[in-house]
Design a protein around this motif. Structure first.
Motif, short mmCIF file in Angstrom:
data_model
loop_
_atom_site.label_atom_id
_atom_site.label_comp_id
_atom_site.label_asym_id
_atom_site.label_seq_id
_atom_site.Cartn_x
_atom_site.Cartn_y
_atom_site.Cartn_z
N LEU A 29 0.86 -1.18 0.00
CA LEU A 29 0.00 0.00 0.00
C LEU A 29 0.89 1.23 0.00
CD1 LEU A 29 -2.59 1.68 0.49
CD2 LEU A 29 -2.40 1.08 2.92
N VAL A 30 0.79 2.06 -1.03
CA VAL A 30 1.59 3.28 -1.13
C VAL A 30 0.67 4.47 -0.95
CG1 VAL A 30 3.21 4.62 -2.51
CG2 VAL A 30 3.18 2.11 -2.71
N ASN A 31 0.71 5.06 0.23
CA ASN A 31 -0.09 6.24 0.54
C ASN A 31 0.65 7.48 0.06
OD1 ASN A 31 -2.46 5.26 1.89
ND2 ASN A 31 -1.17 4.71 3.64
N ASN A 32 0.13 8.09 -0.98
CA ASN A 32 0.81 9.23 -1.59
C ASN A 32 -0.10 10.45 -1.75
OD1 ASN A 32 2.82 10.60 -3.54
ND2 ASN A 32 1.02 10.29 -4.84
N ALA A 33 -1.41 10.25 -1.74
CA ALA A 33 -2.35 11.35 -2.02
C ALA A 33 -2.25 12.46 -0.98
CB ALA A 33 -3.77 10.82 -2.06
N ALA A 34 -2.31 13.69 -1.47
CA ALA A 34 -2.30 14.85 -0.58
C ALA A 34 -2.91 16.04 -1.31
CB ALA A 34 -0.87 15.19 -0.13
N CYS A 35 -3.39 17.00 -0.53
CA CYS A 35 -3.91 18.23 -1.12
C CYS A 35 -3.38 19.41 -0.32
CB CYS A 35 -5.44 18.22 -1.14
SG CYS A 35 -6.21 18.22 0.49
N THR A 36 -3.37 20.57 -0.93
CA THR A 36 -2.87 21.78 -0.26
C THR A 36 -3.71 22.99 -0.64
OG1 THR A 36 -1.30 22.06 -2.08
CG2 THR A 36 -0.47 21.00 -0.07
N PRO A 37 -5.03 22.96 -0.36
CA PRO A 37 -5.86 24.11 -0.73
C PRO A 37 -5.38 25.39 -0.05
CG PRO A 37 -7.00 22.68 0.83
CD PRO A 37 -5.78 21.95 0.40
N ARG A 38 -5.44 26.47 -0.79
CA ARG A 38 -4.92 27.73 -0.26
C ARG A 38 -5.85 28.36 0.78
NH1 ARG A 38 -1.43 30.62 -5.05
NH2 ARG A 38 -0.50 28.70 -5.85
N ASP A 39 -7.13 28.03 0.70
CA ASP A 39 -8.08 28.49 1.70
C ASP A 39 -8.55 27.29 2.52
OD1 ASP A 39 -8.09 31.17 0.70
OD2 ASP A 39 -9.39 30.48 -0.94
N ARG A 40 -8.96 27.56 3.75
CA ARG A 40 -9.45 26.47 4.60
C ARG A 40 -10.73 25.89 4.00
NH1 ARG A 40 -12.79 24.73 8.54
NH2 ARG A 40 -11.88 23.44 10.19
N GLN A 41 -10.72 24.61 3.74
CA GLN A 41 -11.89 23.91 3.22
C GLN A 41 -12.17 22.70 4.10
OE1 GLN A 41 -11.46 22.95 -0.99
NE2 GLN A 41 -10.34 24.85 -1.38
N GLU A 42 -13.37 22.18 3.98
CA GLU A 42 -13.74 21.00 4.75
C GLU A 42 -14.17 19.88 3.80
OE1 GLU A 42 -16.64 21.93 7.74
OE2 GLU A 42 -15.16 22.96 9.02
N SER A 43 -13.94 18.66 4.23
CA SER A 43 -14.38 17.49 3.47
C SER A 43 -15.90 17.38 3.56
CB SER A 43 -13.73 16.23 4.06
OG SER A 43 -14.34 15.92 5.30
N PRO A 44 -16.50 16.51 2.74
CA PRO A 44 -17.95 16.29 2.85
C PRO A 44 -18.37 15.79 4.23
CG PRO A 44 -17.16 15.46 0.75
CD PRO A 44 -15.95 15.81 1.56
N GLU A 45 -17.43 15.24 4.98
CA GLU A 45 -17.73 14.77 6.33
C GLU A 45 -17.44 15.84 7.39
OE1 GLU A 45 -15.39 11.18 6.36
OE2 GLU A 45 -16.91 10.03 5.28
N GLY A 46 -17.13 17.07 6.92
CA GLY A 46 -16.99 18.20 7.84
C GLY A 46 -15.65 18.30 8.54
N ILE A 47 -14.58 17.76 7.94
CA ILE A 47 -13.25 17.78 8.53
C ILE A 47 -12.34 18.65 7.67
CG2 ILE A 47 -11.29 16.37 9.29
CD1 ILE A 47 -13.27 13.97 9.35
N GLU A 48 -11.51 19.47 8.29
CA GLU A 48 -10.58 20.31 7.53
C GLU A 48 -9.87 19.45 6.50
OE1 GLU A 48 -7.25 21.79 5.94
OE2 GLU A 48 -6.78 20.62 7.74
N LEU A 49 -9.82 19.93 5.26
CA LEU A 49 -9.50 19.07 4.13
C LEU A 49 -8.09 18.49 4.14
CD1 LEU A 49 -10.96 17.94 1.70
CD2 LEU A 49 -10.10 19.87 0.35
N GLN A 50 -7.09 19.27 4.52
CA GLN A 50 -5.74 18.72 4.56
C GLN A 50 -5.63 17.63 5.63
OE1 GLN A 50 -2.02 20.38 3.60
NE2 GLN A 50 -2.81 22.47 3.51
N PHE A 51 -6.21 17.86 6.78
CA PHE A 51 -6.15 16.85 7.84
C PHE A 51 -6.91 15.60 7.41
CE2 PHE A 51 -7.72 15.06 11.95
CZ PHE A 51 -6.48 14.63 12.42
N ALA A 52 -8.06 15.82 6.77
CA ALA A 52 -8.89 14.68 6.33
C ALA A 52 -8.16 13.84 5.29
CB ALA A 52 -10.22 15.17 5.78
N THR A 53 -7.59 14.50 4.28
CA THR A 53 -6.98 13.79 3.16
C THR A 53 -5.57 13.32 3.47
OG1 THR A 53 -8.27 15.13 1.62
CG2 THR A 53 -6.39 13.94 0.72
N ASN A 54 -4.74 14.23 3.95
CA ASN A 54 -3.32 13.95 4.11
C ASN A 54 -3.01 13.09 5.33
OD1 ASN A 54 -3.53 15.93 2.17
ND2 ASN A 54 -2.01 17.30 3.06
N VAL A 55 -3.86 13.17 6.35
CA VAL A 55 -3.58 12.43 7.59
C VAL A 55 -4.59 11.31 7.80
CG1 VAL A 55 -3.26 12.59 10.09
CG2 VAL A 55 -2.59 14.50 8.62
#
Length: 272
Positions: A91-117
């Motif tokens: 399993l190679v975990n590589n996906a990440a995002c770096t939005p310039r403004d604070r965004q949230e995932s559809p589940e209501g979690i800050e997007l970088q923390f949701a995706t990257n962590v």
């Protein structure tokens, strides 16, 4: 190392973030190996189809396919695992995002923390039984030397002013810490977990952070692919690498903080 990893040439690799510069290079290099089967996890169907076709044409390996999932959504990852059929050796975990403004995932979690962590955590957690059944198996977490500033009391930047560079550095510190945590928990099952810094590649992600990059995507993919395929990636676990070299990671050595972060991520997993 269990000799079966070397003896069995058929290996199934899962690569996330595989339409990006480094992810595509990782997937292509893995697909070029004899007996490899590579699954790309992507969000965009059009990009996924283009990338799969490009890799197949480049490597003449027909065993390349994609699965659609938003890795910032726990439910998407659960669905991916539920429809998975067969083994998974790396399993190679590589996906990440770096939005310039604070965004949230559809589940209501800050997007970088949701995706990257949490995306790394959820994939590891949900695929654990499949990895156990496929053992010896391994996980490679693409982190970064650009890491630090993790605040366990404000992981989603609800109190701090959001800055995408700070959020990214925090997420990469977390990746290195979570790799150490999972390494301890999965070692008895012949599953290794290591983290690494890829090369410095000019990409959408680096551009969003205000950087360029002086290495090619293939150079950037070198260390992740090495850990996913070389015997050292199975023989060692809980380590951090840069440029094919093990490097001391102070974040992973803070056992109390590592366990605290793991508990926070486990709490999020129960919520979704």
């Amino acid at each position: 190392m269990n000799s079966s990893w070397q003896d069995d040439k058929h290996k199934v690799f899962l690569v996330t973030g595989a339409t990006g510069a480094i992810g595509k290079a990782i997937a292509r290099q893995l697909a070029a190996l004899d007996g490899s089967e590579v699954v790309l996890v992507c969000r965009d169907k059009r990009k996924a189809e283009q990338t799969v076709n490009e890799i197949i044409n480049n490597t003449n390996n027909p065993k390349v396919r994609y699965e659609l999932a938003d890795l910032g959504r726990h439910q998407d990852i659960k669905a991916l695992v539920n429809r998975w059929d067969g083994s998974l050796h790396a399993l190679v975990n590589n996906a990440a995002c770096t939005p310039r403004d604070r965004q949230e995932s559809p589940e209501g979690i800050e997007l970088q923390f949701a995706t990257n962590v949490l995306g790394y955590y959820w994939l590891t957690d949900e695929f654990t039984e499949i990895l156990k059944a496929s053992a010896p198996a391994r996980e490679v977490n693409v982190a970064s030397y650009w890491a630090g500033g993790l605040d366990l009391n404000d992981l989603e930047f609800k109190r701090r002013s959001y800055d995408n560079d700070k959020a990214y550095r925090q997420s990469k510190q977390a990746n290195r810490m979570m790799s150490a945590a999972f390494a301890e928990k999965l070692k008895p099952f012949q599953i290794s977990v290591n983290a690494c810094h890829p090369g410095d590649v000019n990409s959408v992600l680096s551009n969003n952070l205000g950087f360029g990059g002086h290495e090619t995507p293939d150079q950037g993919a070198e260390t992740p692919v090495w850990l996913a395929t070389h015997p050292i990636g199975q023989e060692t676990t809980g380590r951090y690498f840069e440029h094919l070299t093990e490097t001391n990671c102070l974040f992973a050595r803070d056992k109390q903080a590592v366990e605290a972060l793991f508990e926070v991520c486990a709490h999020y997993a129960k919520m979704n």
